[in-house]
Design a protein around this motif. Structure first.
Motif, PDB file in Angstrom:
ATOM      1  N   UNK A   1       1.827 -25.751 -26.944  1.00  0.00           N
ATOM      2  CA  UNK A   1       2.097 -26.147 -28.328  1.00  0.00           C
ATOM      3  C   UNK A   1       1.645 -27.574 -28.591  1.00  0.00           C
ATOM      4  N   UNK A   2       1.502 -28.372 -27.580  1.00  0.00           N
ATOM      5  CA  UNK A   2       1.112 -29.768 -27.714  1.00  0.00           C
ATOM      6  C   UNK A   2       1.437 -30.522 -26.444  1.00  0.00           C
ATOM      7  N   UNK A   3       1.424 -31.873 -26.578  1.00  0.00           N
ATOM      8  CA  UNK A   3       1.658 -32.706 -25.403  1.00  0.00           C
ATOM      9  C   UNK A   3       2.701 -33.773 -25.717  1.00  0.00           C
ATOM     10  N   UNK A   4       3.506 -34.096 -24.725  1.00  0.00           N
ATOM     11  CA  UNK A   4       4.471 -35.182 -24.824  1.00  0.00           C
ATOM     12  C   UNK A   4       4.001 -36.316 -23.920  1.00  0.00           C
ATOM     13  N   UNK A   5       4.051 -37.537 -24.500  1.00  0.00           N
ATOM     14  CA  UNK A   5       3.636 -38.729 -23.762  1.00  0.00           C
ATOM     15  C   UNK A   5       4.821 -39.683 -23.726  1.00  0.00           C
ATOM     16  N   UNK A   6       5.284 -39.999 -22.519  1.00  0.00           N
ATOM     17  CA  UNK A   6       6.381 -40.955 -22.338  1.00  0.00           C
ATOM     18  C   UNK A   6       5.793 -42.254 -21.829  1.00  0.00           C
ATOM     19  N   UNK A   7       6.044 -43.331 -22.598  1.00  0.00           N
ATOM     20  CA  UNK A   7       5.518 -44.655 -22.270  1.00  0.00           C
ATOM     21  C   UNK A   7       6.727 -45.501 -21.876  1.00  0.00           C
ATOM     22  N   UNK A   8       6.845 -45.831 -20.573  1.00  0.00           N
ATOM     23  CA  UNK A   8       8.038 -46.536 -20.094  1.00  0.00           C
ATOM     24  C   UNK A   8       7.659 -47.642 -19.148  1.00  0.00           C
ATOM     25  N   UNK A   9       8.533 -48.621 -19.067  1.00  0.00           N
ATOM     26  CA  UNK A   9       8.314 -49.709 -18.115  1.00  0.00           C
ATOM     27  C   UNK A   9       8.588 -49.215 -16.697  1.00  0.00           C
ATOM     28  N   UNK A  10       7.779 -49.712 -15.748  1.00  0.00           N
ATOM     29  CA  UNK A  10       7.933 -49.268 -14.361  1.00  0.00           C
ATOM     30  C   UNK A  10       9.329 -49.628 -13.830  1.00  0.00           C
ATOM     31  N   UNK A  11       9.973 -48.646 -13.191  1.00  0.00           N
ATOM     32  CA  UNK A  11      11.335 -48.854 -12.685  1.00  0.00           C
ATOM     33  C   UNK A  11      12.397 -48.410 -13.659  1.00  0.00           C
ATOM     34  N   UNK A  12      12.006 -48.035 -14.900  1.00  0.00           N
ATOM     35  CA  UNK A  12      12.955 -47.538 -15.894  1.00  0.00           C
ATOM     36  C   UNK A  12      12.745 -46.052 -16.081  1.00  0.00           C
ATOM     37  N   UNK A  13      13.817 -45.341 -16.459  1.00  0.00           N
ATOM     38  CA  UNK A  13      13.699 -43.902 -16.663  1.00  0.00           C
ATOM     39  C   UNK A  13      13.491 -43.547 -18.127  1.00  0.00           C
ATOM     40  N   UNK A  14      13.731 -44.472 -19.038  1.00  0.00           N
ATOM     41  CA  UNK A  14      13.579 -44.207 -20.473  1.00  0.00           C
ATOM     42  C   UNK A  14      12.465 -45.078 -21.027  1.00  0.00           C
ATOM     43  N   UNK A  15      11.974 -44.662 -22.195  1.00  0.00           N
ATOM     44  CA  UNK A  15      10.903 -45.401 -22.862  1.00  0.00           C
ATOM     45  C   UNK A  15      10.635 -44.786 -24.228  1.00  0.00           C
ATOM     46  N   UNK A  16       9.417 -44.931 -24.708  1.00  0.00           N
ATOM     47  CA  UNK A  16       9.037 -44.379 -26.010  1.00  0.00           C
ATOM     48  C   UNK A  16       8.349 -43.054 -25.797  1.00  0.00           C
ATOM     49  N   UNK A  17       8.818 -41.999 -26.538  1.00  0.00           N
ATOM     50  CA  UNK A  17       8.260 -40.657 -26.391  1.00  0.00           C
ATOM     51  C   UNK A  17       7.387 -40.341 -27.611  1.00  0.00           C
TER      52      UNK A  17
END
Length: 1029
Positions: free
Chosen positions: A951-967
């Motif tokens: 259906x599409x693609x998800x891109x997670x942009x996060x700082x190294x060492x963190x589990x959360x970021x911008x999706x």
């Protein structure tokens, strides 16, 4: 003149008058030849000897699948001249030269090439021969070992209710020899079944026993059989064990299924007896010896299922019993252990030289059980004689003799050479020696010529012939003894020996020295343990001789190097030998003897050392009287070690104290040192105790006595009531009563159980029931007329065979509520992804609903018994189902529940989960910096046939060492992301589908500041390099 021997003639080597004399003596030739030959060969006989075994054949097991196609049976002797060898198989000589023979000799060893079972199995022994005779080796058997494969037939599944016992039969395949070892695996190799008090593998049959089956035993079992003799193992086909759920799980009495048979063992061997019982609760196994105590060297292993007896002796024989006990009952088994013994020499033959015409008896005595039989061989041939007695030895009696002792356990051999000889006396190998004697002492001058028959002896001193007197004696063996030696006895002494074969003499000398005398004797001493003691000793001696001082304690020589921790010789001149005893212990008390010794004589003097210390251990502790709470003990006094015993302390331990000894309360409270009995009080009724006694004096407390035989106090009425009485809940029309059981040490007697009393709050009469299980924790009263949620008063008390104890505190509980009677309706739902779904329903209108259970399982692949379950509180009417399989048809049902149980199920709802997301991650093909941003591009993911479409693609942009970021989500195959300046980042790309998110691809992104810093650093390095150039 010389001569040679020919058949029936003597041929002269020279012609003179002596020839006629030789011919005249022809009738005496046999005697003359014997004497001449023996005397001429005497030097050879000193070095020559018959065969003596250094290596003999042993029992050999040849694996039928062995890659080494030969068997070697060892036979090696020490002999001069070297021996020649022959071999026998089953008492038949092996023809090594036979055409097509598989046999060959390597030294004395027999090599069997390409062995064949039908030809080469049997009993082998070798014969070793030289000119002195023949000896026969011990027998060694050749057996062919094998272990067949298990049958390929499928084994039937074993289905057993939980709580019952199970037996899985191993049924090992055909094999030889009989010795096997057994293990079991569960599901796959090498997951071996751990053995404990619940599981047991018999090393006699190989069967696997499970005393109480539970759900964790589910699986496939295989028996591994190993033959240590041929180093081979085989596996059986799997046997499926399927425990069947049963609620509640029933309890079963102990039932012995593994019972050791009557056993015969040999002295010195180790014996293992096996017992194992089925039952719920898991039975405990106890061992004892009827009319005796278990041997000191015994060990109980494998959670009580095996009794090991190490290094058994005759006294360990007898009747042994194993007893299996649980709360539902007990079972016992007795069998006899008989101890027998290999043959063992008490007296055996040794190499001997005897005179011609003398008497001689060969003696062989062997012990063993059964009593061994004795056989005799001469030069390998069996003699028809029970004893070897020679009234008049001849040369023909010379040879190699063997004494054989045999019972049905083993055979032992004793070998010896008998040499009969005749010779004139000769002192060549043992002349009369120069000897020394102390003044006023005694001396023996030996005269030991080699001669046969025994010669007559006479002595002379210088030129004077000696005869027996009050000071001088000529012994029967030729030795000369002189008493009260004086300086006048010095001189040369000659021994004359003569027999009918000839005569000889030898001369030695006697030197007289000053006698050794003790000048300072040791004196008696008295010390406390831990103090030092000094034993004096000094002596005068002949100045030409060295003197040595030797100390002994009670006749045993003291090793000053080995015992240097406690003994030390003080150096105070060569004639002083005083001994320092450091840090004396009780074991150092006794009679000390100082021996002053020179090469010529010695003299001794003794003194006693008393060491005072704490008392020794009392002995013979036993119970002579007992009640329910007390026992009277009797013991024998131990040694007081020269300090009167002031008091005794009594200790005890029971089966609940885990080998911890505790100080007992006694009556009277203080046990005086002159007492040999005492009463121990404040004990628990019907409890097995051991006691020990410890003595004390002014110098300390001694070692404890050995424990008394175990003894049990008498029974008494219980005094402890169950605690934490309560209950309630349960199934509709039930009253559930619970409590904490009484600990076993408070049972106070056999046949322990509980009396449960209960009544409705508004009634006066109590209803009582008996629960016979001492470990029971609950009782459920069922009554179809019992109203729900009714208030009851309950109480519980204990009883045993002596009577009933007190009731517990009264508790208030409520009968069970009615079960839910309605099924949820309007059950609906939908799949959320490949592994999740959501379900909802209309809440039930009944007020007695505590919650809902949602059960779901795959329609075709799973059984309802293996369904997954979710519990939801009553305030909610929906839930998420997780852990589902992709692209699968699920059946779902909902039912209400409360403490009385589950209500009826709803109609089944069918849901089909979505296809799985892609298992392959996107392939990132580029990463480009674009001013203050970075562009990431990837290839399109192509799903497999069983995966959902993209259906599409998800891109997670996060700082190294963190589990959360911008999706981010996108339908394109690239994305433009801002380039941050504060560190390192990670971009994760995954495809998403209706079945969920796919596998992840990652790529690191370095912050712009870090990149710029790196570029500036590179420029600076380049500038510095240019300056250096």
């Amino acid at each position: 003149m010389g001569f040679i021997l020919a058949r029936n003639n003597i041929i002269p080597l020279a012609t003179d008058r002596g020839v006629t004399m030789v011919w005249n003596l022809i009738e005496h030739i046999p005697v003359i030849i014997s004497v001449i030959l023996v005397c001429l060969l005497s030097s050879d006989e000193a070095t020559g000897y018959g065969p003596v075994f250094e290596e003999q054949p042993i029992d050999t097991i040849y694996p039928e699948e062995s890659p080494e196609a030969k068997i070697t049976m060892n036979c090696r002797t020490r002999a001069n001249p070297p021996a020649t060898y022959k071999w026998k198989l089953n008492n038949t000589i092996i023809d090594l030269n036979e055409e097509g023979s598989h046999y060959s000799l390597a030294g004395g060893n027999l090599v069997i090439s390409n062995p064949i079972k039908t030809k080469h199995e049997g009993r082998y022994y070798c014969l070793a021969t030289n000119k002195y005779g023949t000896v026969v080796s011990q027998e060694g058997s050749v057996q062919f070992g094998y272990l067949d494969l298990f049958s390929s037939e499928e084994r039937e599944a074993v289905k057993v209710k939980e709580g019952q016992g199970a037996v899985l039969l191993c049924a090992p395949p055909l094999h030889h020899p009989a010795e096997l070892s057994f293990r079991w695996i569960l599901n796959e190799f090498p997951t071996f079944i751990p053995l404990d008090n619940r599981r047991f593998v018999s090393q006699k049959t190989g069967n696997l026993y499970i005393s109480k089956v539970d759900s964790s035993d589910t699986g496939n079992y295989s028996c591994i059989v190993s033959s240590p003799s041929i180093s081979k193992s085989v596996f059986s086909n799997y046997i499926s064990l399927e425990p069947l759920a049963e609620r509640p799980i029933r309890k079963y009495p102990a039932d012995l299924r593994v019972k050791f048979p009557d056993t015969t063992a040999l002295v010195g061997q180790n014996v293992t007896l096996e017992c194992f019982a089925l039952g719920n609760p898991v039975p405990e196994i106890h061992w004892k010896k009827i009319n005796g105590i278990l041997p000191v060297s015994h060990e109980v292993r494998m959670a009580g299922t095996q009794l090991h007896l190490y290094n058994v002796q005759f006294e360990d024989g007898g009747t042994y019993q194993c007893e299996a006990v649980n709360s539902r009952g007990k079972d016992f088994h007795t069998s006899r252990v008989s101890i027998e013994a290999f043959p063992e020499w008490v007296e055996y033959i040794t190499n001997t030289e005897k005179d011609l015409n003398s008497e001689y008896v060969m003696s062989c005595i062997a012990s063993g059980k059964p009593k061994p039989k004795i056989r005799w061989l001469k030069n390998g041939e069996l003699l028809d004689r029970k004893e070897m007695r020679f009234n008049r030895l001849t040369f023909n009696d010379s040879g190699m003799y063997q004494c054989i002792a045999e019972n049905h356990h083993s055979v032992i051999y004793a070998n010896a050479e008998l040499r009969v000889f005749a010779c004139a006396p000769t002192f060549e190998h043992n002349p009369v020696k120069r000897v020394m004697a102390p003044k006023n002492g005694r001396v023996v001058i030996q005269c030991r010529p080699k001669a046969a028959p025994k010669p007559m002896f006479s002595w002379s001193k210088d030129t004077e012939l000696l005869s027996n007197s009050t000071r001088v004696f000529i012994w029967e063996d030729g030795s000369l003894e002189i008493l009260n030696v004086t300086r006048a006895d010095e001189g040369r002494y000659t021994c004359f020996a003569e027999n009918d074969r000839g005569k000889a003499n030898s001369t030695g000398s006697l030197l007289v020295t000053e006698s050794t005398k003790i000048t300072l004797a040791p004196s008696n001493a008295d010390v406390k343990a831990g103090e030092n003691a000094l034993m004096q000793c000094a002596a005068s001696h002949d100045p030409s001789l060295d003197i040595t001082f030797i100390w002994s304690l009670d006749g045993q020589v003291i090793d000053l190097h080995k015992d240097s921790q406690h003994y030390e010789r003080t150096l105070n001149g060569s004639s002083n030998g005083e001994l320092l005893i450091k840090n004396t212990q009780l074991k150092h008390a006794g009679r000390y003897t100082c021996t002053a010794q020179t090469p010529v004589d010695n003299v001794t003097s003794s003194a006693h050392l008393v060491v005072r210390g704490s008392p020794g251990a009392p002995g013979g502790v036993r119970v002579i009287n007992k009640t329910d709470k007390s026992v009277t003990l009797q013991w024998s006094r131990g040694t007081d070690n020269h300090s009167p015993i002031s008091k005794y302390t009594i200790q005890y331990r029971d089966s609940f104290s885990k080998d911890v000894w505790k100080t007992a309360t006694t009556s009277p409270a203080d046990v005086e040192g002159n007492a040999e009995t005492a009463t121990v009080v404040d004990l628990f009724p019907w409890t097995e105790y051991e006691f020990r006694v410890i003595a004390t004096n002014t110098l300390g407390t001694g070692e404890p006595s050995s424990p008394s035989p175990k003894d049990k106090t008498l029974e008494a009425i219980p005094v402890v009531a169950p605690s934490d009485v309560g209950g309630g809940g349960g199934t509709s029309r039930e009253l559930t009563i619970t409590w904490t059981p009484v600990q076993p040490q408070y049972y106070f007697g056999p046949n322990f159980g509980y009396i449960v009393a209960f009544k409705p709050q508004d009634e006066y009469e109590w209803k009582k029931v008996t629960v016979a299980d001492p470990q029971a924790r609950r009782y459920v009263h069922k009554d179809s007329a019992l109203p729900p949620l009714t208030e009851f008063q309950v109480k519980v008390k204990a009883f045993n065979s002596k009577g009933e104890g007190p009731y517990s505190l009264t508790a208030v509980i409520y009968s069970a509520q009615d079960a839910v009677s309605e099924a949820p309706v309007n059950v609906d739902g939908r799949a959320l992804s490949a592994t999740e779904a959501i379900v909802w329903w209309l809440p039930l209108s009944q007020s007695n609903v505590d919650g809902y259970q949602v059960k779901y399982w795959r329609n075709q692949e799973d059984s309802e018994g293996g369904a997954q379950r979710v519990v939801v509180p009553s305030r909610e009417n929906h839930t998420k189902l997780e852990g589902m399989k992709p692209d699968s048809h699920y059946l779902i049902e909902v039912r209400g529940y409360n403490s009385a149980g589950y209500g009826p199920p709803s109609d089944h709802l069918q849901i089909h989960t979505k296809k799985a997301p892609p298992s392959r991650p996107p392939k990132i093909v580029s990463k480009k910096l674009k001013g203050q941003s970075v562009v990431i591009a990837w290839e399109h993911v192509v799903p497999l046939a069983n995966e959902a479409s993209i259906d599409g693609y998800k891109v997670l942009y996060r700082q190294q060492g963190h589990s959360t970021g911008t999706l981010y989500t996108t339908s394109r195959r690239y994305i433009d992301l801002p380039l941050f300046t504060d560190g390192n980042y990670v971009v994760e790309v995954r495809a998403y589908t209706e079945g969920g998110d796919g596998a992840v691809a990652q790529i690191p992104i370095t912050g712009v500041v870090a990149a710029q810093s790196l570029s500036i650093l590179s420029l600076l390095l380049l500038a510095l390099l240019c300056l250096n150039l």
